[in-house]
Design an enzyme around this catalytic site. Sequence first.
Site, PDB file in Angstrom:
ATOM      1  N   GLU A   1     104.933 127.623  79.872  1.00 15.00           N
ATOM      2  CA  GLU A   1     105.558 128.549  78.931  1.00 15.00           C
ATOM      3  C   GLU A   1     106.310 129.658  79.648  1.00 15.00           C
ATOM      4  O   GLU A   1     107.373 130.090  79.207  1.00 15.00           O
ATOM      5  CB  GLU A   1     104.495 129.152  78.012  1.00 15.00           C
ATOM      6  CG  GLU A   1     105.045 129.800  76.752  1.00 15.00           C
ATOM      7  CD  GLU A   1     105.464 131.258  76.935  1.00 15.00           C
ATOM      8  OE1 GLU A   1     106.167 131.791  76.057  1.00 15.00           O
ATOM      9  OE2 GLU A   1     105.084 131.875  77.956  1.00 15.00           O
TER      10      GLU A   1
ATOM     11  N   ASP B   1      99.472 128.947  81.850  1.00 15.25           N
ATOM     12  CA  ASP B   1     100.226 129.424  83.010  1.00 15.25           C
ATOM     13  C   ASP B   1     100.508 130.914  82.891  1.00 15.25           C
ATOM     14  O   ASP B   1     100.541 131.472  81.786  1.00 15.25           O
ATOM     15  CB  ASP B   1     101.525 128.637  83.190  1.00 15.25           C
ATOM     16  CG  ASP B   1     102.498 128.800  82.033  1.00 15.25           C
ATOM     17  OD1 ASP B   1     102.051 128.743  80.873  1.00 15.25           O
ATOM     18  OD2 ASP B   1     103.711 128.985  82.287  1.00 15.25           O
TER      19      ASP B   1
END
Length: 386
Positions: A139, A75
């Site tokens: 994250e 991500d």
Amino acid sequence: MSAASTPVIDPVALTRDLIRKPSVTPADEGAMDVLERALTALGFHCRRMKFENIENLYARRGTTSPNLCFAGHTDVVPTGSTEAWSSGPFEAEVRDGILYGRGAVDMKGGIAAWVAAVSHSLAASEVPGSLSFLITGDEEGPALHGTKRVVETLMAEGEVIDACIVGEPSSSQVLGDMIKVGRRGSLNTWITVQGKQGHVAYPDRAANPAPVLAKLLAALDAHTLDEGYPEFPPSNLEITTIDIGNPATNVIPAEAKARLNIRFNPTHTGDELMAWLNAMAGEAQAASGLQITLEHLCSGNAFLTGPGPFIDGVQDAVEATIGRRPVASTTGGTSDARFIRAMCPVLELGLVGQTMHQIDERVPVAEIEALTGVYRTVIRTYFDRA
């Protein structure tokens, strides 16, 4: 799969394929599929672990110990104004030897470099144990359903990881000048002081929460949390917002709110700091007679991977590959290493982080290739010394 049949991965091509998937947290947009295909081709058993709406992946090749893990995230943060980019943030354009794109540094380039390094190591039969990947899509966001959940699940199942490299962009100025061996903890606290609204000319008919909040914040801000900890700077408390939202000039507000963040070293735990904040708020409430409520969110405690064979081996490998011995540091924000440390020793080694989260995030193609070489030496050194 035999060594002779193991495909060799191009790290730059894989980085570009990953960047072209606009995986802004919590969206995946096919980024995990790209990685899974590459790892399956290398003989990894891939296990998708979806928690809530977050895609995660745990992949392992081999069943014997030791198990060396690479951890990271697919991500990325939002792009900001796309018009401000010199090329589309998800086009993965290469110009003059520089690869541009959101996630190039943080941290799709690092993931691709480790995959490529693994492919070289497997082709050369340099892995007598097991290799694994722990990759999340959560994250850059709240990190509630990513690495934390995967680690909890693996530990409950009895999975053993012996050491872990997190591919965050740990290098400061040039590739390999720094590794991260620890991180400070992070605690967010929301404070609400409940008063009684009234006319400013009749304060005896109201209860102003603003000065109560101001006094509490001043006391918290004036407190010295500690003088530092070996390998860590002093802990710091920062007031990040004060909100009353009162548009009138002649009204005493009904409530006042604030938020603060504490970045703390191993002198403290999140629970201990929450207890201290609650006690301070309790004293302010008793003195003022106004209700004060606190909400806390500790995203992780501080941790430190101490000196030893694991850190020495990684430093030796970096120095042997590029002639530079990285400094072991604990600077910076938080990372998913804070969750992985519950399973094994962990450190961070990756690209130069100068442009992460910026417009025109970018990395020299040569740096991705150099990191691939560093990672391959790390893998070989780890198993040679295991």
